[in-house]
Design an enzyme around this catalytic site. Structure first.
Site, PDB file in Angstrom:
ATOM      1  N   HIS A 153      12.727 -15.726  26.467  1.00  0.00           N
ATOM      2  CA  HIS A 153      12.627 -14.946  25.228  1.00  0.00           C
ATOM      3  C   HIS A 153      13.944 -14.849  24.466  1.00  0.00           C
ATOM      4  CE1 HIS A 153       8.644 -14.251  26.536  1.00  0.00           C
ATOM      5  NE2 HIS A 153       9.062 -13.686  27.642  1.00  0.00           N
ATOM      6  N   ARG A 185      14.366  -6.675  10.545  1.00  0.00           N
ATOM      7  CA  ARG A 185      15.826  -6.762  10.476  1.00  0.00           C
ATOM      8  C   ARG A 185      16.232  -8.109   9.869  1.00  0.00           C
ATOM      9  NH1 ARG A 185      14.176  -7.953  15.751  1.00  0.00           N
ATOM     10  NH2 ARG A 185      14.582 -10.126  16.295  1.00  0.00           N
ATOM     11  N   LYS A 212       3.288  -1.948  18.401  1.00  0.00           N
ATOM     12  CA  LYS A 212       2.556  -3.218  18.317  1.00  0.00           C
ATOM     13  C   LYS A 212       1.059  -3.008  18.129  1.00  0.00           C
ATOM     14  CE  LYS A 212       6.535  -4.759  19.096  1.00  0.00           C
ATOM     15  NZ  LYS A 212       7.397  -5.011  17.973  1.00  0.00           N
TER      16      LYS A 212
HETATM   17  C1  MV4 Z   1       2.013 -14.306  23.559  1.00  0.00           C
HETATM   18  C2  MV4 Z   1       2.022 -15.598  24.106  1.00  0.00           C
HETATM   19  C3  MV4 Z   1       0.801 -16.173  24.398  1.00  0.00           C
HETATM   20  N1  MV4 Z   1      -0.332 -15.498  24.172  1.00  0.00           N
HETATM   21  N2  MV4 Z   1       0.850 -13.682  23.341  1.00  0.00           N
HETATM   22  C4  MV4 Z   1       6.704 -13.541  23.772  1.00  0.00           C
HETATM   23  C5  MV4 Z   1       7.517 -12.479  23.118  1.00  0.00           C
HETATM   24  C6  MV4 Z   1       6.564 -11.567  22.490  1.00  0.00           C
HETATM   25  N3  MV4 Z   1       7.058 -11.086  21.241  1.00  0.00           N
HETATM   26  C7  MV4 Z   1       5.309 -12.334  22.335  1.00  0.00           C
HETATM   27  N4  MV4 Z   1       5.408 -13.475  23.210  1.00  0.00           N
HETATM   28  C8  MV4 Z   1       4.317 -14.236  23.498  1.00  0.00           C
HETATM   29  N5  MV4 Z   1       3.129 -13.663  23.253  1.00  0.00           N
HETATM   30  C9  MV4 Z   1      -0.289 -14.276  23.659  1.00  0.00           C
HETATM   31  N6  MV4 Z   1      -1.454 -13.624  23.463  1.00  0.00           N
HETATM   32  C10 MV4 Z   1       3.228 -16.221  24.325  1.00  0.00           C
HETATM   33  C11 MV4 Z   1       4.393 -15.539  24.041  1.00  0.00           C
HETATM   34  C12 MV4 Z   1       5.594 -16.251  24.339  1.00  0.00           C
HETATM   35  C13 MV4 Z   1       6.470 -16.608  23.349  1.00  0.00           C
HETATM   36  C14 MV4 Z   1       6.252 -16.246  22.039  1.00  0.00           C
HETATM   37  C15 MV4 Z   1       7.129 -16.607  21.064  1.00  0.00           C
HETATM   38  C16 MV4 Z   1       8.232 -17.352  21.410  1.00  0.00           C
HETATM   39  C17 MV4 Z   1       8.476 -17.713  22.694  1.00  0.00           C
HETATM   40  C18 MV4 Z   1       7.601 -17.339  23.686  1.00  0.00           C
HETATM   41  C19 MV4 Z   1       7.859 -17.717  24.989  1.00  0.00           C
HETATM   42  C20 MV4 Z   1       6.994 -17.340  25.957  1.00  0.00           C
HETATM   43  C21 MV4 Z   1       5.858 -16.598  25.635  1.00  0.00           C
END
Ligand code: MV4
Length: 502
Positions: free
Chosen positions: A235, A292, A116
């Site tokens: 998630h 994917r 990442k």
């Molecule tokens: C975040 C965020 C808020 N701020 N990054 C969740 C999975 C991971 N791939 C990245 N995620 C998030 N990153 C920052 N800086 C909120 C999430 C997140 C989220 C992102 C996509 C879909 C659903 C989510 C549910 C909770 C938190």
């Protein structure tokens, strides 16, 4: 073009890939673990080979065994589906070395997007907007505290090897920073064997909007528009749709071009998804690349008319993309609901047992991508996804209505599924408005319970039919795992109920 493809997966996605092979005149070779002998993918493929014991590490994750099997059966290519080995650079490299085509990105691109922090660096250097924060692994507490002061709280700790929310921590103040950092590192170490974390600005209540991209081996890249995937629980995506209600044509065009550029600078090939977070002010930030075919790919297929699995296979065989960006259009609206073998009234506890009866919904604009059948027993070893229900209609409102009707028409007896929960989600006023953020499930469905009530006539009739099929002479009592043979319908059918609480 290939003459035979090994499908290194199981369940609904293996079935989906087999169908693409069949339409293209390519022989399909299924592989299965000892727990999946009766799997639908084993029945539908042209050939099938057992690759080991039930535990995934000994079967679906067993790289050598899978490559050997491809060799032994004369498969020239391997489709990994999603999960298991799909984004594993080591597996892609081993296929490359063995002279077998991995139907997915090259191993270098997989390595880049799997890291990442490297992905953030690469994107930032190309002018792609990333979430403000660190561009290298956090060295120590002092460095994190300094960065957090600079960007302002709340901040988020993330694992560099990340994904799926593992190692993620929201930190609202400097007092919380040290414990957040330490527990994030511990969780990252346990999940990925790598405790590297970094810190970025926390975006509150974002939407998750992702773009589907196809990149051939000749430098041609097109995007196939977005999917809105904000409806998630821990998630785990639950409902996905396209188009997103949050995008204007102008924003869609800008995000789409950014997604193409992201895969271009990653020297990426084959299908990929570029994930963005969209904040309240409709500012978008690159989040990560999913390297994917995704679970939710069908909503893109229904609105663009393009078969993504066939495109993946053509790209892997070295064909040039015949699609041109300016010819691609989104038509109508598509929604997908994921059907899991989980009990939504019991905190989504995995539900095991036998599918005593399955009735798939049908009708215009209704697609069911399933890996199950009546009489099949859900193994406990793998992800509990059973099927996906996808609908298409001209407008979002009619797609919602079509999904509601299709869910009402959908019967799975014998195990608990997420169907009743999905019915409530897609009929929720906020969902119908299109007000879907990543906080939707937490805000509206925290302690959801299935409404108790007498079963409707359809369920009763089907239950009667199922019981009739399950005659005592077939020793259903024993087959269903009961101590002795009993013929009470309530015991035979397990935990489901009509009117009465179990
Ligand atoms: C975040 C965020 C808020 N701020 N990054 C969740 C999975 C991971 N791939 C990245 N995620 C998030 N990153 C920052 N800086 C909120 C999430 C997140 C989220 C992102 C996509 C879909 C659903 C989510 C549910 C909770 C938190």
């Amino acid at each position: 073009m290939f003459s035979k493809i090994l499908i290194a997966n199981r369940g609904e996605i293996a079935v989906r890939i087999i169908r693409a092979c069949r339409e293209m005149g390519i022989a399909s070779l299924a592989v299965y673990s000892e727990a999946d002998r009766a799997g639908l993918h084993v029945q539908l493929a042209d050939e099938a080979a057992c690759i080991g014991p039930p535990a995934a590490v000994e079967s679906y994750l067993n790289m050598d065994r899978i490559i050997e099997t491809a060799r032994a059966f004369g498969a020239e290519a391997i489709h990994p589906g999603y999960g298991f080995l799909a984004e594993n650079p080591e597996f892609a490299r081993r296929c490359e070395r063995a002279g077998i085509v991995f139907i997915g990105p090259n191993s270098r691109a997989l390595e880049l997007v799997g890291d990442k922090i490297r992905a953030r660096q690469t994107m930032e250097n190309s002018g792609i907007p990333i979430i403000p924060g660190m561009k290298h692994v956090a060295a120590d507490f002092a460095e994190c505290a300094a960065e957090a002061r600079k960007i302002g709280y709340p901040v988020m700790i993330k694992a560099s090897a990340g994904g799926g929310g593992k190692g993620m921590r929201i930190v609202c103040s400097e007092e919380e920073l040290r414990p957040g950092l330490e527990s994030g590192q511990r969780e990252a170490k346990a999940a990925f064997g790598d405790e590297s974390v970094y810190l970025e600005k926390y975006i509150e209540d974002p939407r998750h909007v992702e773009f589907q991209v196809l990149a051939d081996n000749h430098g041609h890249i097109v995007h196939l528009f977005e999917r809105e995937c904000s409806i998630q629980r821990r998630h785990q995506k639950i409902v996905e749709e396209t188009p997103s209600q949050a995008l204007t044509p102008e924003l869609r065009r800008r995000m789409g071009e950014t997604a193409r550029k992201a895969l271009q600078v990653a020297e990426y090939n084959n299908a990929g998804t570029v994930e963005f977070l969209l904040d309240r002010n409709k500012k978008f930030y690159f989040l990560e690349v999913n390297a994917r075919l995704q679970v939710e790919h069908p909503v893109t297929e229904l609105t663009t008319g393009i078969d993504l699995v066939q495109q993946q296979i053509r790209i892997a065989a070295g064909e040039k993309l015949s699609l041109r960006q300016e010819d691609l259009v989104q038509r109508g609206h598509a929604i997908e609901c994921r059907i899991y073998a989980e009990d939504p009234s019991r905190n989504f506890l995995p539900s095991s047992g036998k599918v005593l009866y399955l009735r798939e919904p049908r009708g215009p604009g209704v697609r069911h991508d399933g890996g199950i059948y009546s009489g099949w027993e859900v193994p406990i070893y793998y992800d509990p996804i059973l099927a996906k229900l996808i609908v298409w209609a001209e407008t979002r409102d009619s797609a919602c209505a079509r999904m509601a009707a299709a869910l009402d028409d959908y019967v799975i007896l014998g195990i608990s599924t997420t169907i009743p929960f999905l019915k409530d989600v897609i009929s929720h006023p906020r969902f119908l408005e299109g007000a879907t953020t990543t906080a939707f499930i937490k805000n509206h469905f925290e302690n959801w319970r299935e409404k108790e009530g007498p079963a409707d006539g359809l369920t009763l009739a089907l239950a009667a039919a199922a019981l009739d099929e399950l005659s005592p002479s077939r020793k259903v009592g024993k087959a269903a795992g009961l101590e002795k043979e009993v013929y009470s319908p309530w015991q035979m059918l397990g935990r489901w109920k009509i009117g009465e609480k179990p």
